[in-house]
Motif scaffolding. Structure first.
Motif, PDB file in Angstrom:
ATOM      1  N   ILE A   1     -69.349 -48.529  -9.140  1.00  0.00           N
ATOM      2  CA  ILE A   1     -69.419 -50.014  -8.894  1.00  0.00           C
ATOM      3  C   ILE A   1     -70.083 -50.500  -9.256  1.00  0.00           C
ATOM      4  O   ILE A   1     -68.961 -51.503  -9.502  1.00  0.00           O
TER       5      ILE A   1
ATOM      6  N   THR B   1     -67.200 -53.504 -10.600  1.00  0.00           N
ATOM      7  CA  THR B   1     -68.469 -55.061 -10.515  1.00  0.00           C
ATOM      8  C   THR B   1     -68.483 -56.265 -11.882  1.00  0.00           C
ATOM      9  O   THR B   1     -68.480 -57.397 -11.928  1.00  0.00           O
TER      10      THR B   1
ATOM     11  N   LEU C   1     -62.035 -56.230  -5.767  1.00  0.00           N
ATOM     12  CA  LEU C   1     -63.793 -56.704  -4.968  1.00  0.00           C
ATOM     13  C   LEU C   1     -62.834 -56.004  -3.386  1.00  0.00           C
ATOM     14  O   LEU C   1     -64.347 -55.017  -3.015  1.00  0.00           O
ATOM     15  N   LEU C   2     -61.898 -55.686  -3.114  1.00  0.00           N
ATOM     16  CA  LEU C   2     -61.550 -54.682  -2.306  1.00  0.00           C
ATOM     17  C   LEU C   2     -62.168 -53.270  -2.135  1.00  0.00           C
ATOM     18  O   LEU C   2     -62.605 -52.301  -1.905  1.00  0.00           O
TER      19      LEU C   2
ATOM     20  N   VAL D   1     -64.257 -52.580  -4.205  1.00  0.00           N
ATOM     21  CA  VAL D   1     -66.046 -52.220  -4.017  1.00  0.00           C
ATOM     22  C   VAL D   1     -66.268 -52.092  -2.214  1.00  0.00           C
ATOM     23  O   VAL D   1     -67.965 -51.809  -2.007  1.00  0.00           O
ATOM     24  N   ALA D   2     -66.130 -52.841  -1.390  1.00  0.00           N
ATOM     25  CA  ALA D   2     -65.866 -53.689  -0.447  1.00  0.00           C
ATOM     26  C   ALA D   2     -65.731 -51.388   0.473  1.00  0.00           C
ATOM     27  O   ALA D   2     -66.484 -51.371   1.449  1.00  0.00           O
ATOM     28  N   GLU D   3     -64.820 -51.324   0.313  1.00  0.00           N
ATOM     29  CA  GLU D   3     -63.972 -49.981   0.912  1.00  0.00           C
ATOM     30  C   GLU D   3     -65.474 -48.725   0.336  1.00  0.00           C
ATOM     31  O   GLU D   3     -65.674 -48.508   1.012  1.00  0.00           O
ATOM     32  N   ARG D   4     -65.961 -49.133  -1.037  1.00  0.00           N
ATOM     33  CA  ARG D   4     -66.762 -48.624  -1.064  1.00  0.00           C
ATOM     34  C   ARG D   4     -68.140 -48.277  -0.150  1.00  0.00           C
ATOM     35  O   ARG D   4     -68.871 -47.732  -0.195  1.00  0.00           O
ATOM     36  N   VAL D   5     -68.221 -49.642  -0.574  1.00  0.00           N
ATOM     37  CA  VAL D   5     -70.089 -49.736  -0.009  1.00  0.00           C
ATOM     38  C   VAL D   5     -69.789 -49.939   1.291  1.00  0.00           C
ATOM     39  O   VAL D   5     -70.709 -49.707   3.083  1.00  0.00           O
ATOM     40  N   LEU D   6     -68.711 -50.460   2.268  1.00  0.00           N
ATOM     41  CA  LEU D   6     -68.916 -51.206   3.318  1.00  0.00           C
ATOM     42  C   LEU D   6     -68.079 -49.706   3.839  1.00  0.00           C
ATOM     43  O   LEU D   6     -68.134 -50.316   5.548  1.00  0.00           O
TER      44      LEU D   6
ATOM     45  N   ILE E   1     -64.392 -50.520   4.546  1.00  0.00           N
ATOM     46  CA  ILE E   1     -63.490 -50.391   4.663  1.00  0.00           C
ATOM     47  C   ILE E   1     -62.520 -49.854   4.487  1.00  0.00           C
ATOM     48  O   ILE E   1     -62.472 -49.451   3.632  1.00  0.00           O
TER      49      ILE E   1
END
Lengths: 527, 316
Positions: free
Chosen positions: A153, A157, A216-217, A219-224, A226
C-alpha cells in the motif's frame, strides 16, 4: 565572451533555504538532478544485488522473498523516480525555458510543488521498506497485489503521489511552450528537444491521471474491500492490466521521447550540421505520442483478452515502428556531409542510436503476435526494454548531462574521462543485456529468483557485464563531482551550438537572458 | 513408467521443436532476425561510416546544408512499413493456428495455485506438477487458478496462456516428439514463482492409455504414498529437515511441542498435522506470516492425508 559572469542563478541567493524555496526553473532543475542521481544510485544498487543473486543457479545472497523485494524496488525506483522525471523534470526544467528564450516556466510555484510531490511520493514509497516491503513487481498486478503483504500500500500510494509531480510538470511545459516563446520563435523554429518535451507533456497530462485512478482503486480495494479487481469480491483482475497499461504504455514514451529530443540536439551540435528532416522528426514525435495511447494491449496478448483485440493491438503497434524508424534514419542522414567531433556527448548519442536500434527491432519481434506468445514474460522482454530504457533514455541523459554541464555550472567536464565512462557503460551494457535475449529465446521466464542450471552460463556473463556498468556510472559520478570542484571555466558556447541557451552566459543569470532574445532563424542553422 | 528421453535442454536459438506450431513460430522468428540484422547493419554501419568519413578535420570545416529530401524520406518510411506489415500478417497467420482449437482435442483440466500445478483427466485421474499426453494428438488444456494469476508456458511447444482466477482460459498443442518437456509459470505469483515448475511427458498413444488406467499408489506403502505426495506438493515450501524455506521445516515435528505466534504451544500430533494441511491458518508457527499456505481441503484424499502424516512422522 563573458564566461566569468559574476552574477548568475547559482549565486543569486545563498543558503539551503533559498534552494528549498526557489522558484527559479534552473535551480528546480538542479534539485531534480540531485534527487534523480540519488534515486538512480539506490535503484542501481538493487540492480547489482539482483545480478549478484543470479550469478549462479541456486540461492546465493538472498531468499526468493528477498529477491522479489529487490526486483520490485529496482523496477519501481527506476521507472517512477529515475526515468520518468529524469529528462523532462531535470534537463527539461533547466533547458525548456532557455531554449525558447523565456525567463522561466509559466507557473514557477507549481514547478516547485511538482518537485515536492516527487520527494513526498518517494518518501512514502520508501516507507514500505519499514512495513514488510513490497513484492508485487513495479506493475502491481491484481489479485496478487491485493493479497500480499501490506507494505505494498505504501509503495502504491507513493507512486500515486509521484504521479502528480509528472502531471504538474507536463501542465507547466504545455503552457510554457504555448505562451512564453521569444518573439519570432514559431512552432517550426523550436528546437527538437522542445518538441519532444511538448509531446511528452501532453502524454503526462492525459495518461498519468489514469494511473492515479487505478492505483487509488487498488488501495480502495485493499483497505475498504470494494470489489473491483479481486475475483473473490466479484472483480476482474484483467481489468487492472488494461487500466495499468493504458497509462504505462504512453509512459514508455514519456521515458523515451525526451531522450530522442536530446539526441537530435547532440547529433546536430557535434556534426555542426542542420538536422535532416526537421519537420519529419517533429511530426513523428507527435505521431508517436498520439498512437502510443492505442497500443496498450500488446502487453496482454496472452492475458485472456480476445484474439481479435490482440491482432488489432499487434497491427497498431507496428504503426508506431514507422515514425520511430524515420527518426533513426534522419539522425544517421544528419551525419552525412557533417564535421563530426567525437566528444563524449556525441559518443553517447551514437551509443543511443546503436542500442535503440537493437531495442527497436526486437520491439518488432515482440509486436508480432505469434512470436510474442513465446517471448512474453521471458528474459527477451527484459533485454528489449533495458535496451530501450537504459540504452535509450539513460544514454541520452548521460550525453545530455555532459553536453549541457558547461551551461549549467559554467565548468568544463574532463572529456577524456567522460569518454572512458562511455566505453565502460556501453560495453558493460551489451555484455549484460545481449545474453538476456538468448536466455529469453531459450525460454527463461523473467522475475525468477532462481533458474535451472542449463541457463547458468549466460547469466554469469550477464552479471559480469553489470559490474562493468556499475563501474562506469561510479566513474561518471566522479567525473561530474571533479568538474564541479576543479573543472576549467567554460565559455558561453563551448560547442558552437546554435540554440538559444548557448547565447546567454554560463551559468545563466537569474532570469536567463540579460536582453530578451529575438529569433529570426531556425535552431540548427549551421551554414 | 515412461520411455522418456531426458528433459529437453534449452538451446540458444530456440528450444527443441516439440509441437506442430513450433516450426511455424521459428520460421517467422528466423525471418524477423534476418530482417533485424539487415536493419542493424544498415543503421549502425551507416552511422559509423558517416561519423568516420566526415570526422572533423579542422575547426573551419564547411558542412553541407541539407534540410530534407522527400524521395529519400518516403522510401525509408514506406519500406519499413511494408516489412512491418509482412511481420504483422505472418504473425497473425501463425497465431491463428495457435488459437483455433481442433474439435476432437483431448481435454485436460489444469489448476494453478501458489505454487504448483494440478492436472485432472476425464476418468478422474489426477496428477501434480507433471502430466502425460499422447504424441501426435491434439490436446486442449482448460485452465483456471485458485488464487492469483499464473501463466502456463511450454517453451518447446511455443505456447503460453495466462491462468486467471475466476475464469477458464485454454490453450492447445499437438506434440510431435516423445520425451519430457519443461513447463514454467510465467506470470509473477510471489515467493515460489520460480519454483512453480512442471513437466509434460509425451508418450506413444498405447503407453498413454496404460498410464491413464494405472492407480499411482497401487502396491505402495502408506509411507511411500506420503513421500510421493510430499515431494509433489509440500517440498516447494517445506524442508524435510529442520531448515526454514517458505514455511517451517517438518523434520522432527512429530511428538514435539510447537511454539505458535500467539505464544502458546501445541503438540505436533496427527490432529495438528491434519488441521495444518486442511486449515493452514488455524494455527501459525511462531516467526512465520499467516495467509501464505493454501488450503489442501478437497485436494487430498484420505489415503494421501494418512500417507503424509505417516511420512512426517518418519522425518527426523
Amino acid at each position: 565572451m563573458h564566461g566569468a559572469h559574476s552574477h548568475n542563478y547559482l549565486n543569486h541567493e545563498k543558503g539551503l533555504w533559498s534552494w528549498l524555496t526557489t522558484l527559479d526553473h534552473k535551480r528546480i532543475g538542479v534539485l531534480y538532478m540531485i534527487s534523480v542521481f540519488i534515486f538512480f544510485f539506490i535503484g542501481g544498487v538493487f540492480a547489482m544485488l539482483i545480478r549478484w543473486e543470479l550469478f549462479s543457479s541456486g540461492q546465493n545472497i538472498v531468499s526468493p522473498a528477498g529477491y522479489n523485494q529487490l526486483m520490485t524496488f529496482h523496477g519501481a525506483i527506476m521507472v517512477f523516480m529515475v526515468i520518468i522525471p529524469g529528462i523532462p523534470a531535470f534537463l527539461g526544467n533547466f533547458f525548456l525555458p532557455l531554449q525558447i528564450g523565456a525567463k522561466d516556466v509559466a507557473f514557477p510555484r507549481l514547478n516547485l510543488l511538482s518537485w515536492y510531490c516527487l520527494m513526498v511520493g518517494a518518501a512514502i514509497a520508501f516507507m514500505s521498506l519499514f512495513f514488510s516491503g513490497a513484492d508485487t513487481g513495479w506493475t502491481f498486478y491484481t489479485p496478487y497485489s491485493i493479497q500480499t503483504d501490506t507494505g505494498t500500500i505504501w509503495l502504491v500510494t507513493g507512486a500515486f503521489v509521484m504521479g502528480f509531480s509528472s502531471i504538474l510538470t507536463g501542465l507547466n511545459f504545455v503552457v510554457t511552450t504555448h505562451k512564453l516563446r521569444a518573439p519570432g520563435m514559431t512552432f517550426w523554429k523550436m528546437p527538437l528537444f522542445v518538441w519532444s518535451l511538448y509531446s511528452t507533456a501532453i502524454l503526462q497530462i492525459l495518461a498519468t491521471p489514469v494511473l492515479g485512478i487505478t492505483l487509488l482503486l487498488l488501495v480502495a480495494e485493499r483497505v475498504l474491500g470494494i470489489g473491483i479487481f479481486d475475483p473473490a469480491l466479484g472483480g476482474d483482475p484483467v481489468l487492472f492490466q488494461h487500466f495499468f497499461w493504458f497509462y504505462s504504455h504512453p509512459a514508455v514514451y514519456i521515458m523515451i521521447l525526451p531522450a530522442m529530443g536530446i539526441i537530435s540536439e547532440l547529433i546536430t551540435t557535434y556534426s555542426r550540421k542542420t538536422i535532416f528532416g526537421y519537420k519529419a522528426i517533429a511530426l513523428s514525435t507527435v505521431g508517436i505520442a498520439a498512437v502510443s495511447f492505442f497500443v496498450w494491449g500488446h502487453h496482454m496478448f496472452v492475458s485472456g483478452q480476445s484474439e481479435i483485440a490482440g491482432i488489432i493491438f499487434s497491427f497498431i503497434t507496428m504503426l508506431v515502428g514507422v515514425p520511430t524508424a524515420i527518426k533513426t534514419f534522419n539522425w544517421v542522414a544528419t551525419l552525412y556531409g557533417g564535421s563530426v567531433r567525437f566528444d563524449a556527448p556525441l559518443l553517447y548519442a551514437l551509443g543511443f542510436i546503436f542500442l535503440f536500434t537493437i531495442g527497436g527491432v526486437t520491439g518488432i519481434i515482440l509486436a508480432t503476435i505469434a512470436t510474442n506468445v513465446h517471448f512474453h514474460d521471458t528474459y527477451f522482454v527484459v533485454a528489449h526494454f533495458h535496451y530501450v530504457m537504459v540504452g535509450g533514455t539513460l544514454m541520452a541523459i548521460m550525453g545530455g548531462v555532459y553536453h549541457w554541464f558547461p551551461k549549467m555550472f559554467g565548468r568544463i567536464v574532463d572529456d577524456g574521462m567522460a569518454r572512458i565512462t562511455f566505453v565502460l557503460i556501453f560495453v558493460g551494457f551489451n555484455v549484460t543485456f545481449f545474453p538476456q535475449f538468448v536466455l529469453g529465446a531459450m525460454g527463461l521466464p523473467r522475475r525468477y529468483a532462481d533458474y535451472p542450471v542449463a541457463y547458468e552460463a549466460l547469466n554469469k556473463i550477464s552479471s559480469i557485464g553489470s559490474w562493468t556498468i556499475g563501474l562506469g556510472f561510479l566513474l561518471a559520478l566522479y567525473v561530474i563531482i571533479h568538474a564541479l570542484k576543479r573543472g576549467e571555466k567554460a565559455g558561453d558556447n563551448p560547442w558552437g551550438a546554435r540554440t538559444l541557451e548557448w547565447q546567454t552566459s554560463s551559468p545563466p543569470p537569474h532570469e536567463n537572458f540579460d536582453k530578451p532574445p529575438v529569433v529570426t532563424a531556425g535552431p540548427y542553422e549551421y551554414r | 513408467m515412461f520411455s522418456s528421453t531426458a528433459q529437453a535442454a534449452p538451446r540458444s536459438f530456440m528450444p527443441i521443436q516439440g509441437s506442430t506450431v513450433a516450426g511455424y513460430v521459428d520460421s517467422l522468428y528466423a525471418f524477423l532476425l534476418i530482417a533485424s540484422f539487415i536493419a542493424c547493419v544498415l543503421v549502425i554501419g551507416g552511422f559509423i561510416y558517416f561519423a568516420i568519413r566526415y570526422r572533423r578535420r579542422s575547426e573551419n570545416d564547411k558542412t553541407l546544408y541539407i534540410t530534407h529530401n522527400n524521395t529519400l524520406e518516403f522510401a525509408w518510411s514506406f519500406i519499413p512499413f511494408v516489412i512491418f506489415m509482412v511481420a504483422f500478417g505472418w504473425g497473425w497467420w501463425v497465431y491463428d493456428k495457435m488459437r483455433v482449437f481442433p474439435e476432437n482435442a483431448l481435454e485436460v483440466h489444469v489448476t494453478g495455485y501458489m505454487w504448483a500445478w494440478d492436472f485432472m483427466y476425464k476418468n478422474g485421474k489426477r496428477t501434480t506438477n507433471e502430466f502425460t499426453v499422447p504424441v501426435n494428438t491434439p490436446v486442449k488444456l482448460i485452465m483456471t487458478s485458485r488464487d492469483v494469476i499464473h501463466s502456463f508456458f511450454i517453451p518447446s511447444f511455443r505456447v503460453k496462456q495466462d491462468v486467471v482466477p475466476g475464469r477458464y482460459s485454454a490453450l492447445w498443442f499437438e506434440a510431435t516428439k516423445t520425451g519430457s518437456f519443461q513447463v514454467f509459470c510465467t506470470e509473477y505469483c510471489g515467493t515460489g514463482h520460480s519454483a512453480m515448475l512442471a513437466t509434460v511427458h509425451v508418450v506413444e498413444t498405447e503407453e498413454y492409455e496404460n498410464w491413464l488406467q494405472v492407480d499411482p499408489y497401487r502396491g505402495l506403502s502408506l509411507l511411500e504414498v506420503g513421500q510421493s505426495v510430499f515431494e509433489g506438493r509440500c517440498l516447494v515450501c517445506h524442508s524435510p529437515g529442520e531448515d526454514r524455506k517458505v514455511g517451517p521445516g517438518l523434520g522432527g515435528l512429530f511428538g514435539k511441542q510447537v511454539l505458535l505466534d500467539d505464544g502458546s504451544t501445541v503438540l505436533g500430533d496427527e490432529n495438528y498435522i491434519r488441521e495444518s494441511i486442511l486449515y493452514p491458518n488455524a494455527k501459525i508457527t511462531a516467526g512465520y506470516p499467516s495467509g501464505v499456505m493454501p488450503t489442501f481441503l478437497g485436494q487430498l484424499d484420505e489415503t494421501e492425508l494418512l500417507g503424509l502424516i505417516e511420512y512426517i512422522k518418519s522425518l527426523e
